[in-house]
Design an enzyme around this catalytic site. Structure first.
Site, PDB file in Angstrom:
ATOM      1  N   CYS A  85      36.796  37.773  40.117  1.00 49.52           N
ATOM      2  CA  CYS A  85      36.465  36.348  40.036  1.00 49.52           C
ATOM      3  C   CYS A  85      35.805  35.949  41.347  1.00 49.52           C
ATOM      4  CB  CYS A  85      37.683  35.494  39.700  1.00 49.52           C
ATOM      5  SG  CYS A  85      38.917  35.330  41.013  1.00 49.52           S
ATOM      6  N   ASP A 142      37.603  28.323  36.041  1.00 47.92           N
ATOM      7  CA  ASP A 142      38.292  28.519  37.313  1.00 47.92           C
ATOM      8  C   ASP A 142      39.341  27.423  37.511  1.00 47.92           C
ATOM      9  OD1 ASP A 142      39.104  28.997  39.905  1.00 47.92           O
ATOM     10  OD2 ASP A 142      37.064  29.342  40.651  1.00 47.92           O
ATOM     11  N   ARG A 176      42.060  33.537  39.234  1.00 54.48           N
ATOM     12  CA  ARG A 176      41.928  34.232  37.955  1.00 54.48           C
ATOM     13  C   ARG A 176      42.129  35.734  38.042  1.00 54.48           C
ATOM     14  NH1 ARG A 176      36.141  31.912  36.530  1.00 54.48           N
ATOM     15  NH2 ARG A 176      35.995  32.196  38.794  1.00 54.48           N
TER      16      ARG A 176
END
Length: 154
Positions: A8, A120, A14
């Site tokens: 990520c 996100d 994440r």
């Protein structure tokens, strides 16, 4: 042994969540030939533990994340499977290493969801929703890797 990396942006929300969930699912399924990592394409969080929201959701579901710190995805990384959280990360990965040897996917390619990108939670604060997206994708990803790499389960 095959290496899988979740990627990520900052490697604090994440991808560490996906790393921890994947490790737990592999343990639950007694699969020992897959090593799981996570990385970020941005360098501003290097060496930091997972975001407080990620820690809370993993603790809520009793998923360990001890010792995890943010690391940078680098051109020298040699993973068999690279799993990005969104298209921006796919583009960043290809820019960092245009000659990838490993297979590159977006995580939600392994889900039944209509979405293609994992949002996100650093910006949305929806850590529970991201947890659900990651969890719903991990078993299908494991199934794919086990078959593709000709690994044994159990």
């Amino acid at each position: 042994m095959v290496d899988v990396a979740f990627v990520c942006l900052g490697n604090i929300c994440r991808s560490p969540m996906a790393e921890a969930i994947m490790r737990q699912r592999l343990k639950d399924r007694n699969i020992q030939d897959i090593k799981v990592h996570s990385r970020g394409t941005g360098s501003w969080n290097l060496g930091e533990p997972p975001h407080e929201g990620t820690q809370k959701i993993l603790n809520k579901h009793n998923i360990p994340f001890d010792g995890m710190i943010s690391e940078l995805f680098e051109a020298t990384d040699d993973f068999d499977y690279i799993v990005a959280m969104d298209q921006s990360n796919v583009d960043n990965i290809k820019s960092i290493n245009p000659n990838l040897k490993g297979q590159l996917f977006k995580l939600l390619e392994f889900s039944n969801m209509e979405e293609s990108d994992v949002p996100d939670p650093y910006y949305t604060n929806n850590f529970e929703g991201v947890y659900d997206m990651v969890l719903s994708s991990c078993d299908n990803l494991i199934d794919y890797i086990v078959k593709d790499a000709n690994l044994k389960e159990g």
